[in-house]
Design a protein around this motif. Structure first.
Motif, PDB file in Angstrom:
ATOM      1  N   TYR A  33      -4.435 -23.935  38.048  1.00  0.00           N
ATOM      2  CA  TYR A  33      -5.129 -24.887  38.901  1.00  0.00           C
ATOM      3  C   TYR A  33      -5.778 -24.039  40.018  1.00  0.00           C
ATOM      4  O   TYR A  33      -4.880 -23.435  40.894  1.00  0.00           O
ATOM      5  N   LEU A  34      -6.905 -23.917  40.463  1.00  0.00           N
ATOM      6  CA  LEU A  34      -7.430 -23.281  41.373  1.00  0.00           C
ATOM      7  C   LEU A  34      -8.167 -24.475  42.280  1.00  0.00           C
ATOM      8  O   LEU A  34      -9.273 -25.169  41.757  1.00  0.00           O
ATOM      9  N   PRO A  35      -7.769 -24.732  43.500  1.00  0.00           N
ATOM     10  CA  PRO A  35      -8.511 -26.053  44.299  1.00  0.00           C
ATOM     11  C   PRO A  35      -9.990 -25.315  44.516  1.00  0.00           C
ATOM     12  O   PRO A  35     -10.188 -24.106  44.667  1.00  0.00           O
ATOM     13  N   ARG A  36     -11.051 -26.435  44.725  1.00  0.00           N
ATOM     14  CA  ARG A  36     -12.241 -26.032  44.755  1.00  0.00           C
ATOM     15  C   ARG A  36     -12.595 -26.641  46.251  1.00  0.00           C
ATOM     16  O   ARG A  36     -11.813 -27.501  46.877  1.00  0.00           O
ATOM     17  N   LYS A  37     -13.420 -26.011  47.037  1.00  0.00           N
ATOM     18  CA  LYS A  37     -13.805 -26.252  48.204  1.00  0.00           C
ATOM     19  C   LYS A  37     -15.299 -26.910  48.091  1.00  0.00           C
ATOM     20  O   LYS A  37     -16.058 -26.088  47.437  1.00  0.00           O
ATOM     21  N   CYS A  38     -15.547 -27.959  48.772  1.00  0.00           N
ATOM     22  CA  CYS A  38     -16.942 -28.543  49.281  1.00  0.00           C
ATOM     23  C   CYS A  38     -18.048 -27.266  49.637  1.00  0.00           C
ATOM     24  O   CYS A  38     -17.702 -26.915  50.868  1.00  0.00           O
ATOM     25  N   SER A  39     -19.126 -26.994  49.146  1.00  0.00           N
ATOM     26  CA  SER A  39     -19.839 -26.131  49.682  1.00  0.00           C
ATOM     27  C   SER A  39     -20.639 -26.188  50.753  1.00  0.00           C
ATOM     28  O   SER A  39     -20.818 -25.646  51.739  1.00  0.00           O
ATOM     29  N   ALA A  40     -20.699 -27.560  51.182  1.00  0.00           N
ATOM     30  CA  ALA A  40     -21.462 -28.294  52.108  1.00  0.00           C
ATOM     31  C   ALA A  40     -20.507 -28.330  53.394  1.00  0.00           C
ATOM     32  O   ALA A  40     -20.896 -28.207  54.511  1.00  0.00           O
ATOM     33  N   THR A  41     -19.102 -28.495  53.174  1.00  0.00           N
ATOM     34  CA  THR A  41     -18.198 -28.893  54.226  1.00  0.00           C
ATOM     35  C   THR A  41     -17.220 -28.090  54.562  1.00  0.00           C
ATOM     36  O   THR A  41     -16.478 -28.130  55.571  1.00  0.00           O
ATOM     37  N   ASN A  42     -16.932 -27.267  53.500  1.00  0.00           N
ATOM     38  CA  ASN A  42     -15.443 -26.480  53.321  1.00  0.00           C
ATOM     39  C   ASN A  42     -14.289 -27.165  53.246  1.00  0.00           C
ATOM     40  O   ASN A  42     -13.315 -26.754  53.474  1.00  0.00           O
ATOM     41  N   ARG A  43     -14.476 -28.467  53.024  1.00  0.00           N
ATOM     42  CA  ARG A  43     -13.158 -29.336  52.730  1.00  0.00           C
ATOM     43  C   ARG A  43     -12.787 -29.102  51.440  1.00  0.00           C
ATOM     44  O   ARG A  43     -13.497 -28.936  50.436  1.00  0.00           O
ATOM     45  N   LEU A  44     -11.173 -29.253  51.153  1.00  0.00           N
ATOM     46  CA  LEU A  44     -10.741 -29.011  49.816  1.00  0.00           C
ATOM     47  C   LEU A  44     -11.067 -30.131  48.905  1.00  0.00           C
ATOM     48  O   LEU A  44     -11.085 -31.379  49.297  1.00  0.00           O
ATOM     49  N   ILE A  45     -11.511 -30.211  47.764  1.00  0.00           N
ATOM     50  CA  ILE A  45     -11.874 -31.181  46.705  1.00  0.00           C
ATOM     51  C   ILE A  45     -10.427 -31.574  46.277  1.00  0.00           C
ATOM     52  O   ILE A  45     -10.046 -30.569  45.312  1.00  0.00           O
ATOM     53  N   PRO A  46      -9.714 -32.619  46.137  1.00  0.00           N
ATOM     54  CA  PRO A  46      -8.621 -32.913  45.507  1.00  0.00           C
ATOM     55  C   PRO A  46      -8.770 -32.926  43.888  1.00  0.00           C
ATOM     56  O   PRO A  46      -9.892 -32.951  43.347  1.00  0.00           O
ATOM     57  N   ALA A  47      -7.956 -32.715  43.372  1.00  0.00           N
ATOM     58  CA  ALA A  47      -8.025 -32.586  41.804  1.00  0.00           C
ATOM     59  C   ALA A  47      -8.430 -33.966  41.245  1.00  0.00           C
ATOM     60  O   ALA A  47      -8.842 -33.929  40.261  1.00  0.00           O
ATOM     61  N   LYS A  48      -8.027 -34.921  41.722  1.00  0.00           N
ATOM     62  CA  LYS A  48      -8.300 -36.167  40.975  1.00  0.00           C
ATOM     63  C   LYS A  48      -9.412 -36.906  41.676  1.00  0.00           C
ATOM     64  O   LYS A  48      -9.760 -37.834  41.439  1.00  0.00           O
ATOM     65  N   GLU A  49     -10.304 -36.090  42.289  1.00  0.00           N
ATOM     66  CA  GLU A  49     -11.491 -36.736  42.749  1.00  0.00           C
ATOM     67  C   GLU A  49     -12.525 -36.692  41.817  1.00  0.00           C
ATOM     68  O   GLU A  49     -12.990 -35.614  41.208  1.00  0.00           O
ATOM     69  N   HIS A  50     -13.016 -37.775  41.420  1.00  0.00           N
ATOM     70  CA  HIS A  50     -13.817 -37.765  40.221  1.00  0.00           C
ATOM     71  C   HIS A  50     -15.347 -37.909  40.492  1.00  0.00           C
ATOM     72  O   HIS A  50     -16.316 -37.849  39.596  1.00  0.00           O
ATOM     73  N   GLY A  51     -15.666 -38.076  41.635  1.00  0.00           N
ATOM     74  CA  GLY A  51     -17.027 -38.230  42.393  1.00  0.00           C
ATOM     75  C   GLY A  51     -17.612 -36.878  42.635  1.00  0.00           C
ATOM     76  O   GLY A  51     -18.762 -36.534  42.991  1.00  0.00           O
ATOM     77  N   ALA A  52     -16.735 -35.559  42.554  1.00  0.00           N
ATOM     78  CA  ALA A  52     -17.148 -34.425  42.856  1.00  0.00           C
ATOM     79  C   ALA A  52     -17.863 -33.646  41.780  1.00  0.00           C
ATOM     80  O   ALA A  52     -17.692 -34.073  40.646  1.00  0.00           O
ATOM     81  N   VAL A  53     -19.039 -32.960  42.134  1.00  0.00           N
ATOM     82  CA  VAL A  53     -19.714 -32.229  41.061  1.00  0.00           C
ATOM     83  C   VAL A  53     -19.542 -30.838  41.450  1.00  0.00           C
ATOM     84  O   VAL A  53     -19.536 -30.148  42.593  1.00  0.00           O
ATOM     85  N   GLN A  54     -19.812 -29.920  40.330  1.00  0.00           N
ATOM     86  CA  GLN A  54     -19.833 -28.322  40.609  1.00  0.00           C
ATOM     87  C   GLN A  54     -21.059 -27.763  39.549  1.00  0.00           C
ATOM     88  O   GLN A  54     -20.792 -28.370  38.321  1.00  0.00           O
ATOM     89  N   PHE A  55     -21.658 -27.006  40.143  1.00  0.00           N
ATOM     90  CA  PHE A  55     -22.682 -26.579  39.024  1.00  0.00           C
ATOM     91  C   PHE A  55     -23.115 -25.164  39.235  1.00  0.00           C
ATOM     92  O   PHE A  55     -22.944 -24.806  40.532  1.00  0.00           O
TER      93      PHE A  55
END
Length: 103
Positions: A33-55
């Motif tokens: 598992y590699l945690p993702r960071k929000c590109s807009a805010t640099n906050r970590l995106i939790p693994a269970k957050e279902h509203g996040a998108v990556q493209f």
């Protein structure tokens, strides 16, 4: 006396446990598992957050053909819920010179 002839085993220290890495059959270090960071805010995106998108946004040449390169963007769910993802993506695209605001 038979037990004393066996080599002594020691429990791994905390530093030994923390330095263990996942390796595949070829010896390459891989993580599950590699945690993702929000590109807009640099906050970590939790693994269970279902509203996040990556493209991925593809780079193209002058003829409009994909050249094998791309930019990856991740937007957290709370940015999307607040309705700010459009403005954040416009800013990120402008920073990467993918979008211009000239007339």
């Amino acid at each position: 006396q038979a037990a004393s002839s066996l080599p002594a085993q020691h429990a791994p220290s905390l530093s030994e446990v923390l330095t263990v890495k996942m390796q595949n059959d070829e010896g390459r270090i891989v993580d599950l598992y590699l945690p993702r960071k929000c590109s807009a805010t640099n906050r970590l995106i939790p693994a269970k957050e279902h509203g996040a998108v990556q493209f991925n946004v593809a780079q193209v040449d002058e003829d409009g053909r994909y050249n094998g390169e791309f930019y990856t963007f991740a937007i957290a769910g709370f940015i999307r819920n607040r309705g700010e993802s459009d403005a954040c993506l416009n800013r990120l695209f402008h920073e990467k010179s993918l979008l211009t605001f000239s007339k």
